[in-house]
Motif scaffolding. Structure first.
Motif, PDB file in Angstrom:
ATOM      1  N   MET A 135       0.834  -1.190   0.000  1.00 33.81           N
ATOM      2  CA  MET A 135       0.000   0.000   0.000  1.00 33.81           C
ATOM      3  C   MET A 135       0.875   1.249   0.000  1.00 33.81           C
ATOM      4  N   GLY A 136       0.412   2.253  -0.710  1.00 35.24           N
ATOM      5  CA  GLY A 136       1.156   3.495  -0.784  1.00 35.24           C
ATOM      6  C   GLY A 136       0.268   4.709  -0.625  1.00 35.24           C
ATOM      7  N   TRP A 137       0.882   5.797  -0.209  1.00 37.14           N
ATOM      8  CA  TRP A 137       0.238   7.106  -0.178  1.00 37.14           C
ATOM      9  C   TRP A 137       0.990   8.039  -1.113  1.00 37.14           C
ATOM     10  N   PHE A 138       0.243   8.766  -1.919  1.00 36.69           N
ATOM     11  CA  PHE A 138       0.778   9.773  -2.819  1.00 36.69           C
ATOM     12  C   PHE A 138       0.013  11.064  -2.595  1.00 36.69           C
TER      13      PHE A 138
ATOM     14  N   LYS B 225       1.242  20.154 -10.453  1.00 33.29           N
ATOM     15  CA  LYS B 225       2.363  19.293 -10.132  1.00 33.29           C
ATOM     16  C   LYS B 225       2.001  17.836 -10.380  1.00 33.29           C
ATOM     17  N   GLU B 226       3.024  17.022 -10.613  1.00 37.24           N
ATOM     18  CA  GLU B 226       2.814  15.595 -10.773  1.00 37.24           C
ATOM     19  C   GLU B 226       2.521  14.957  -9.422  1.00 37.24           C
ATOM     20  N   ARG B 227       1.788  13.880  -9.473  1.00 42.58           N
ATOM     21  CA  ARG B 227       1.521  13.133  -8.260  1.00 42.58           C
ATOM     22  C   ARG B 227       2.842  12.587  -7.716  1.00 42.58           C
ATOM     23  N   GLU B 228       3.092  12.784  -6.433  1.00 42.38           N
ATOM     24  CA  GLU B 228       4.362  12.406  -5.857  1.00 42.38           C
ATOM     25  C   GLU B 228       4.205  11.392  -4.733  1.00 42.38           C
ATOM     26  N   PHE B 229       5.202  10.566  -4.614  1.00 37.54           N
ATOM     27  CA  PHE B 229       5.236   9.530  -3.592  1.00 37.54           C
ATOM     28  C   PHE B 229       5.385  10.137  -2.211  1.00 37.54           C
ATOM     29  N   VAL B 230       4.619   9.629  -1.263  1.00 40.14           N
ATOM     30  CA  VAL B 230       4.703  10.058   0.123  1.00 40.14           C
ATOM     31  C   VAL B 230       5.242   8.939   1.004  1.00 40.14           C
TER      32      VAL B 230
END
Length: 125
Positions: free
Chosen positions: A34-37, A43-48
């Motif tokens: 699972m990830g949060w962005f 702006k581009e969607r970025e990894f959190v």
């Protein structure tokens, strides 16, 4: 495939805290990384942050290290993002994402086929 629904966003003053939740359904949640962005206009969607399928490993973008904590409860099919010491630059739509399998290297948008609709976090000055 998983269906994902985020919740917990809203307005918060700088320095405040929020806990985002992402509820999953339609698949075997415990087999997915699972990830949060996050994304702001223009702006581009970025990894959190991300967490492996059983919660054994986590990854964080440099700009949130020490402030955000990702966790998951596989019994509840839910992943969380605890955010503290929020800054105005944290303002964004936060998205939950899922990918079948478990890896420490899932940190790009293209690696996640399943996405929620996002929840708005607005941090005031």
């Amino acid at each position: 495939q998983l269906q994902l629904v985020e919740s917990g966003g809203g307005p918060v003053p700088a320095g405040g805290s929020l806990r985002l939740s992402c509820a999953a359904s339609g698949g075997i949640f415990s087999r997915h990384t699972m990830g949060w962005f996050r994304q702001t206009p223009g702006k581009e969607r970025e990894f959190v942050s991300s967490i492996t399928a059983t919660g054994g490993s986590t990854n964080y973008a440099d700009f949130v290290k020490g402030r955000f904590t990702i966790s998951r409860d596989n019994a509840k099919n839910t992943v969380y993002l605890q955010m503290v010491s929020l800054k105005p630059e944290d303002t964004a739509v936060y998205y939950c994402a899922a990918r079948w399998g478990s890896s420490a290297y899932f940190y790009t948008t293209g690696q996640y086929p399943y996405w929620g609709q996002g929840t708005q976090v607005t941090v005031s000055s």
